[in-house]
Write an enzyme that holds these catalytic residues in place. Structure first.
Site, mmCIF file in Angstrom:
data_model
loop_
_atom_site.group_PDB
_atom_site.id
_atom_site.type_symbol
_atom_site.label_atom_id
_atom_site.label_comp_id
_atom_site.label_asym_id
_atom_site.label_seq_id
_atom_site.Cartn_x
_atom_site.Cartn_y
_atom_site.Cartn_z
ATOM 1 N N LYS A 175 29.194 41.638 34.020
ATOM 2 C CA LYS A 175 28.072 40.739 33.753
ATOM 3 C C LYS A 175 28.139 40.139 32.343
ATOM 4 O O LYS A 175 28.885 40.635 31.487
ATOM 5 C CB LYS A 175 26.759 41.511 33.956
ATOM 6 C CG LYS A 175 26.546 41.976 35.398
ATOM 7 C CD LYS A 175 25.157 42.565 35.562
ATOM 8 C CE LYS A 175 24.922 42.982 36.998
ATOM 9 N NZ LYS A 175 23.547 43.464 37.200
ATOM 10 N N TYR A 196 21.446 36.575 44.325
ATOM 11 C CA TYR A 196 20.434 37.633 44.272
ATOM 12 C C TYR A 196 19.209 37.314 45.144
ATOM 13 O O TYR A 196 18.125 37.849 44.894
ATOM 14 C CB TYR A 196 20.001 37.875 42.825
ATOM 15 C CG TYR A 196 20.994 38.713 42.031
ATOM 16 C CD1 TYR A 196 21.261 40.034 42.387
ATOM 17 C CD2 TYR A 196 21.651 38.197 40.925
ATOM 18 C CE1 TYR A 196 22.160 40.809 41.665
ATOM 19 C CE2 TYR A 196 22.557 38.971 40.192
ATOM 20 C CZ TYR A 196 22.798 40.273 40.574
ATOM 21 O OH TYR A 196 23.679 41.047 39.864
ATOM 22 N N ASN A 213 22.890 45.381 32.702
ATOM 23 C CA ASN A 213 23.516 46.672 33.012
ATOM 24 C C ASN A 213 25.027 46.577 33.260
ATOM 25 O O ASN A 213 25.603 47.354 34.005
ATOM 26 C CB ASN A 213 22.782 47.369 34.163
ATOM 27 C CG ASN A 213 22.811 46.582 35.453
ATOM 28 O OD1 ASN A 213 23.316 45.471 35.486
ATOM 29 N ND2 ASN A 213 22.296 47.166 36.514
ATOM 30 N N HIS A 230 28.039 44.809 38.262
ATOM 31 C CA HIS A 230 27.419 44.784 39.590
ATOM 32 C C HIS A 230 28.428 45.315 40.593
ATOM 33 O O HIS A 230 29.639 45.108 40.428
ATOM 34 C CB HIS A 230 27.042 43.345 39.976
ATOM 35 C CG HIS A 230 26.687 43.211 41.427
ATOM 36 N ND1 HIS A 230 25.435 43.543 41.906
ATOM 37 C CD2 HIS A 230 27.431 42.840 42.505
ATOM 38 C CE1 HIS A 230 25.430 43.362 43.229
ATOM 39 N NE2 HIS A 230 26.629 42.941 43.613
ATOM 40 N N GLU A 290 29.203 39.260 49.771
ATOM 41 C CA GLU A 290 29.423 38.964 48.342
ATOM 42 C C GLU A 290 30.864 38.523 48.067
ATOM 43 O O GLU A 290 31.103 37.663 47.222
ATOM 44 C CB GLU A 290 29.049 40.194 47.509
ATOM 45 C CG GLU A 290 27.543 40.477 47.561
ATOM 46 C CD GLU A 290 27.116 41.674 46.732
ATOM 47 O OE1 GLU A 290 27.994 42.385 46.195
ATOM 48 O OE2 GLU A 290 25.899 41.889 46.617
HETATM 49 P P1 CMP Z 1 22.721 44.841 40.328
HETATM 50 O O1 CMP Z 1 23.496 46.027 40.765
HETATM 51 O O2 CMP Z 1 23.472 43.611 39.955
HETATM 52 O O3 CMP Z 1 21.639 44.483 41.439
HETATM 53 C C1 CMP Z 1 20.409 43.875 41.174
HETATM 54 C C2 CMP Z 1 20.150 43.737 39.701
HETATM 55 O O4 CMP Z 1 18.800 43.547 39.354
HETATM 56 C C3 CMP Z 1 20.516 45.043 38.996
HETATM 57 O O5 CMP Z 1 21.874 45.256 39.014
HETATM 58 C C4 CMP Z 1 19.895 44.801 37.642
HETATM 59 O O6 CMP Z 1 20.664 43.921 36.825
HETATM 60 C C5 CMP Z 1 18.611 44.090 38.050
HETATM 61 N N1 CMP Z 1 17.467 45.012 38.127
HETATM 62 C C6 CMP Z 1 17.250 45.987 39.042
HETATM 63 N N2 CMP Z 1 16.088 46.600 38.798
HETATM 64 C C7 CMP Z 1 15.550 45.980 37.709
HETATM 65 C C8 CMP Z 1 14.348 46.155 36.993
HETATM 66 N N3 CMP Z 1 13.452 47.088 37.337
HETATM 67 N N4 CMP Z 1 14.123 45.345 35.932
HETATM 68 C C9 CMP Z 1 15.025 44.396 35.599
HETATM 69 N N5 CMP Z 1 16.183 44.191 36.256
HETATM 70 C C10 CMP Z 1 16.446 44.975 37.299
#
Ligand code: CMP
Length: 141
Positions: free
Chosen positions: A10, A50, A113, A116, A127
């Site tokens: 990311k 998303y 984070n 993904h 995906e």
């Molecule tokens: P990802 O695995 O890419 O899938 C969905 C994404 O939403 C997740 O990683 C995070 O980047 C984001 N995400 C999930 N939960 C939260 C949350 N509570 N607050 C903000 N971002 C979130």
């Protein structure tokens, strides 16, 4: 059974120079990188990718973040790649991720984070098709 999954490094991890370290970790964890492209998502692409989260309060912020800079998109192949990659990534929230996981070591918060990964075979198929054309996927064999 050999499986494939979609991985995205990311924008946060790209920005702080962690892409190489993350790819090194993936290869040392036994994943083959069978396709890769560095790209930058448009807002519309981030929203489409998303779409399943569109009712969530974090949708706007997440999609803005995901198009804030380049991403590295990869298809990883390994035995049980989907569940194994999820284990290597660690929990969505890095504060809850186990030691030695990508998110523990490279992520800042539960949105930014670092990586993904697809969460199931159906999402992996969707995906991979989102980022790679049928011709590119066929070429992988
Ligand atoms: P990802 O695995 O890419 O899938 C969905 C994404 O939403 C997740 O990683 C995070 O980047 C984001 N995400 C999930 N939960 C939260 C949350 N509570 N607050 C903000 N971002 C979130």
């Amino acid at each position: 059974m050999k499986e494939r999954t979609l991985s995205i490094v990311k924008p946060d991890a790209m920005k702080n120079g962690s892409m190489g370290a993350i790819i090194d970790r993936l290869q040392k964890s036994g994943f083959s990188i069978v396709a890769a492209k560095m790209t930058r998502l448009s807002k519309a692409q981030a929203e489409a990718f998303y779409a399943v989260h569109k009712e969530r309060p974090f949708f706007k912020s997440l999609t803005e973040f995901m198009c804030s800079g380049p991403v590295m998109v990869m298809i990883l192949e390994a035995e049980e790649a989907i569940s194994r990659y999820r284990a290597v990534m660690g929990a969505t929230n890095p504060a809850e991720a186990e030691a030695g996981t990508l998110r523990k070591d490279f992520a800042t918060d539960k949105e930014k984070n670092a990586v993904h990964g697809s969460d199931a075979p159906e999402t992996a198929a969707y995906e991979m098709g989102f980022f790679f054309t049928p011709y590119e996927l066929i070429a992988l064999g």
